[in-house]
Design a protein around this motif. Structure first.
Motif, PDB file in Angstrom:
ATOM      1  N   GLU A 248       0.812  -1.225   0.000  1.00 32.33           N
ATOM      2  CA  GLU A 248       0.000   0.000   0.000  1.00 32.33           C
ATOM      3  C   GLU A 248       0.846   1.276   0.000  1.00 32.33           C
ATOM      4  N   LEU A 249       2.145   1.146   0.293  1.00 31.81           N
ATOM      5  CA  LEU A 249       3.026   2.317   0.319  1.00 31.81           C
ATOM      6  C   LEU A 249       3.906   2.417  -0.932  1.00 31.81           C
ATOM      7  N   ARG A 250       3.879   1.416  -1.774  1.00 27.73           N
ATOM      8  CA  ARG A 250       4.757   1.401  -2.940  1.00 27.73           C
ATOM      9  C   ARG A 250       4.295   2.401  -4.010  1.00 27.73           C
ATOM     10  N   LEU A 251       5.264   2.867  -4.797  1.00 30.26           N
ATOM     11  CA  LEU A 251       4.958   3.782  -5.898  1.00 30.26           C
ATOM     12  C   LEU A 251       4.349   3.004  -7.054  1.00 30.26           C
ATOM     13  N   LYS A 252       3.356   3.576  -7.672  1.00 29.55           N
ATOM     14  CA  LYS A 252       2.716   2.943  -8.823  1.00 29.55           C
ATOM     15  C   LYS A 252       3.357   3.500 -10.093  1.00 29.55           C
ATOM     16  N   VAL A 253       4.424   2.864 -10.512  1.00 33.58           N
ATOM     17  CA  VAL A 253       5.195   3.354 -11.652  1.00 33.58           C
ATOM     18  C   VAL A 253       5.290   2.265 -12.712  1.00 33.58           C
ATOM     19  N   LYS A 254       4.985   2.618 -13.943  1.00 36.77           N
ATOM     20  CA  LYS A 254       5.125   1.699 -15.063  1.00 36.77           C
ATOM     21  C   LYS A 254       6.370   2.071 -15.863  1.00 36.77           C
ATOM     22  N   GLY A 255       6.993   1.090 -16.456  1.00 38.35           N
ATOM     23  CA  GLY A 255       8.164   1.356 -17.279  1.00 38.35           C
ATOM     24  C   GLY A 255       9.442   1.422 -16.462  1.00 38.35           C
ATOM     25  N   ALA A 256      10.385   2.251 -16.928  1.00 39.42           N
ATOM     26  CA  ALA A 256      11.710   2.325 -16.311  1.00 39.42           C
ATOM     27  C   ALA A 256      11.632   2.831 -14.874  1.00 39.42           C
ATOM     28  N   ARG A 257      12.453   2.250 -14.050  1.00 39.43           N
ATOM     29  CA  ARG A 257      12.502   2.643 -12.645  1.00 39.43           C
ATOM     30  C   ARG A 257      13.896   3.176 -12.325  1.00 39.43           C
ATOM     31  N   MET A 258      13.998   4.468 -12.145  1.00 35.45           N
ATOM     32  CA  MET A 258      15.292   5.071 -11.837  1.00 35.45           C
ATOM     33  C   MET A 258      15.768   4.643 -10.456  1.00 35.45           C
ATOM     34  N   SER A 259      17.039   4.266 -10.381  1.00 32.06           N
ATOM     35  CA  SER A 259      17.582   3.729  -9.126  1.00 32.06           C
ATOM     36  C   SER A 259      17.676   4.774  -8.025  1.00 32.06           C
ATOM     37  N   GLN A 260      17.682   6.061  -8.378  1.00 26.13           N
ATOM     38  CA  GLN A 260      17.855   7.098  -7.361  1.00 26.13           C
ATOM     39  C   GLN A 260      16.541   7.548  -6.717  1.00 26.13           C
ATOM     40  N   ILE A 261      15.399   7.008  -7.145  1.00 21.82           N
ATOM     41  CA  ILE A 261      14.130   7.454  -6.594  1.00 21.82           C
ATOM     42  C   ILE A 261      14.013   7.029  -5.128  1.00 21.82           C
ATOM     43  N   TYR A 262      13.857   8.017  -4.264  1.00 20.78           N
ATOM     44  CA  TYR A 262      13.768   7.813  -2.812  1.00 20.78           C
ATOM     45  C   TYR A 262      14.904   6.926  -2.290  1.00 20.78           C
ATOM     46  N   LYS A 263      16.050   7.048  -2.905  1.00 27.37           N
ATOM     47  CA  LYS A 263      17.192   6.258  -2.443  1.00 27.37           C
ATOM     48  C   LYS A 263      17.810   6.917  -1.218  1.00 27.37           C
ATOM     49  N   ARG A 264      18.000   6.120  -0.174  1.00 24.71           N
ATOM     50  CA  ARG A 264      18.601   6.635   1.054  1.00 24.71           C
ATOM     51  C   ARG A 264      20.112   6.467   0.996  1.00 24.71           C
ATOM     52  N   LEU A 265      20.799   7.420   1.525  1.00 22.52           N
ATOM     53  CA  LEU A 265      22.250   7.335   1.593  1.00 22.52           C
ATOM     54  C   LEU A 265      22.664   6.167   2.476  1.00 22.52           C
ATOM     55  N   HIS A 266      23.862   5.670   2.219  1.00 20.49           N
ATOM     56  CA  HIS A 266      24.467   4.718   3.150  1.00 20.49           C
ATOM     57  C   HIS A 266      25.526   5.492   3.924  1.00 20.49           C
ATOM     58  N   PRO A 267      25.478   5.467   5.261  1.00 17.06           N
ATOM     59  CA  PRO A 267      26.404   6.309   6.026  1.00 17.06           C
ATOM     60  C   PRO A 267      27.872   5.943   5.852  1.00 17.06           C
ATOM     61  N   ASP A 268      28.157   4.713   5.428  1.00 18.41           N
ATOM     62  CA  ASP A 268      29.545   4.257   5.318  1.00 18.41           C
ATOM     63  C   ASP A 268      30.090   4.359   3.903  1.00 18.41           C
ATOM     64  N   GLU A 269      29.343   5.004   3.003  1.00 19.06           N
ATOM     65  CA  GLU A 269      29.767   5.144   1.612  1.00 19.06           C
ATOM     66  C   GLU A 269      29.589   6.591   1.159  1.00 19.06           C
ATOM     67  N   PRO A 270      30.256   6.977   0.073  1.00 20.34           N
ATOM     68  CA  PRO A 270      29.957   8.295  -0.494  1.00 20.34           C
ATOM     69  C   PRO A 270      28.515   8.334  -0.984  1.00 20.34           C
ATOM     70  N   SER A 271      27.983   9.521  -1.110  1.00 21.95           N
ATOM     71  CA  SER A 271      26.640   9.704  -1.656  1.00 21.95           C
ATOM     72  C   SER A 271      26.596   9.286  -3.123  1.00 21.95           C
ATOM     73  N   TYR A 272      25.411   8.986  -3.599  1.00 17.86           N
ATOM     74  CA  TYR A 272      25.225   8.895  -5.043  1.00 17.86           C
ATOM     75  C   TYR A 272      25.164  10.328  -5.592  1.00 17.86           C
ATOM     76  N   THR A 273      25.084  10.478  -6.902  1.00 19.50           N
ATOM     77  CA  THR A 273      25.213  11.793  -7.532  1.00 19.50           C
ATOM     78  C   THR A 273      24.091  12.741  -7.128  1.00 19.50           C
ATOM     79  N   VAL A 274      24.466  13.908  -6.656  1.00 17.51           N
ATOM     80  CA  VAL A 274      23.518  14.964  -6.318  1.00 17.51           C
ATOM     81  C   VAL A 274      23.115  15.662  -7.614  1.00 17.51           C
ATOM     82  N   THR A 275      21.798  15.768  -7.848  1.00 14.58           N
ATOM     83  CA  THR A 275      21.316  16.396  -9.081  1.00 14.58           C
ATOM     84  C   THR A 275      20.664  17.745  -8.785  1.00 14.58           C
ATOM     85  N   GLY A 276      20.500  18.547  -9.837  1.00 12.57           N
ATOM     86  CA  GLY A 276      19.965  19.890  -9.665  1.00 12.57           C
ATOM     87  C   GLY A 276      18.501  20.032  -9.985  1.00 12.57           C
TER      88      GLY A 276
END
Length: 368
Positions: A248-276
């Motif tokens: 009931e909390l999942r996003l209803k998305v069809k087609g391509a799923r971008m890996s950065q959507i609501y992606k949480r940082l990992h504290p022990d790794e660098p961040s993924y790319t910050v976008t504008g």
């Protein structure tokens, strides 16, 4: 020796902050540095940010606001160096991949025009990694050729820099092209990574030291309750497609799923790319608290110091931060250039490509 720097597509000044922070001293005690001479950008908020932080004068006329197409290049003061992070929209792997056929693709040519007229001793050009493959690789070749043939001629060294290997707490990979005027008879070498085996983590960036509540650009983002509940189910390093999220909390998305959507940082790794830019789910999310990062936290991941204040509304600030070059990486590259001019040896690595190799692969006539 002080190199006077001109800059196109200057944004808020990430590239300039790094470049003007570089200092080297040769064996005779001579200092080499780079100073701001003039810059241009079409975005009002970015120009205000640049004036406030780089020029230390919010009314500085050397920051010219307006379309680069209307810039009177011949009237600009003489320069010894040119910096330009030409717009990446049409070369990014995210988007329509228009390359040279897009509105932004050909804008690098204004950098070529500055080189043709002002003949600076060196230049630094920046773009996304997708530039290499745009228009089946032909765009990259054309850009390199035109930069090398500009003015009195330049020896060009392109490389794909992985900024997390240079102390930036973010997995951000960008093509940097360094050109040195041929009559200088100097060879630029790619500076060796400074943190190849021990990356600066997201935790280090955001907590050492902690960000004070009253710091500028640190306003929180408001989330609806469903988003907060969904984030609570996503572990560090995972995204909106994590299987442990209730249906009931999942996003209803069809087609391509971008890996950065609501992606949480990992504290022990660098961040993924910050976008504008981008809608919900693209703001970079805290590993522990169920929320998006503030603009100040995103600026930390880009290595902007807390005293660097961004002008404009919240979304404009986000745009400036995401489009900027991390100052820490820019400083390392600028120091390598200054050491090249000063005759100072430094640790280096082989570039990812040489122009001759690229031309050979593409079977394009070699002109330089």
């Amino acid at each position: 020796m002080i190199f006077r720097k001109g800059e196109l597509f200057s944004g808020p000044g990430g590239l300039s902050l790094g470049i003007t922070s570089a200092r080297v001293v040769d064996s005779s005690g001579n200092e080499y540095s780079i100073k701001h001479e003039w810059s241009n950008d079409f975005d009002e908020s970015a120009c205000k940010t640049y004036r406030r932080n780089i020029c230390k004068n919010i009314d500085d006329p050397s920051v010219i606001e307006g379309p680069v197409q209307e810039l009177d290049i011949e009237s600009l003061p003489p320069i010894d160096a040119l910096a330009f992070g030409f717009p990446c929209n049409d070369y990014s792997i995210v988007g329509e991949h228009k390359g040279m056929s897009g509105d932004y693709g050909p804008l690098y040519s204004y950098g070529v025009k500055v080189l043709n007229y002002h003949n600076p001793k060196f230049f630094i050009a920046e773009n996304v990694g997708g530039l290499q493959s745009a228009n089946e690789g032909k765009a990259f070749i054309q850009i390199l050729r035109e930069l090398g043939e500009a003015g009195m001629g330049y020896t060009i060294t392109p490389h794909l820099y992985k900024f997390e290997e240079y102390g930036v707490p973010q997995k951000r990979h960008r093509i940097i092209i360094v050109g040195i005027r041929k009559d200088q008879n100097l060879e630029f070498k790619i500076p060796a990574p400074t943190t190849p085996n021990q990356y600066v983590t997201a935790y280090d960036a955001l907590n050492n030291p902690p960000i004070l509540d009253f710091t500028e650009n640190h306003e929180p983002t408001k989330h609806n309750q469903k988003t907060i509940e969904m984030l609570n189910y996503i572990p560090p390093g995972k995204n909106a497609w994590y299987e442990g999220i209730p249906e009931e909390l999942r996003l209803k998305v069809k087609g391509a799923r971008m890996s950065q959507i609501y992606k949480r940082l990992h504290p022990d790794e660098p961040s993924y790319t910050v976008t504008g830019s981008g809608g919900g789910g693209t703001h970079v999310y805290h590993w522990e608290e169920p929320r998006a990062l503030t603009n100040r936290e995103r600026a930390r991941l880009q290595t902007f110091p807390d005293h660097f204040v961004f002008e404009g509304k919240k979304e404009k600030v986000r745009q400036q931060i995401g489009m900027a070059v991390p100052p820490k990486a820019a400083q390392i590259i600028a120091e390598a250039i200054l050491k090249t001019f000063a005759g100072i040896e430094y640790d280096s690595i082989e570039p990812k490509w040489t122009f001759k190799e690229l031309v050979k692969e593409e079977k394009v006539p070699y002109m330089i």
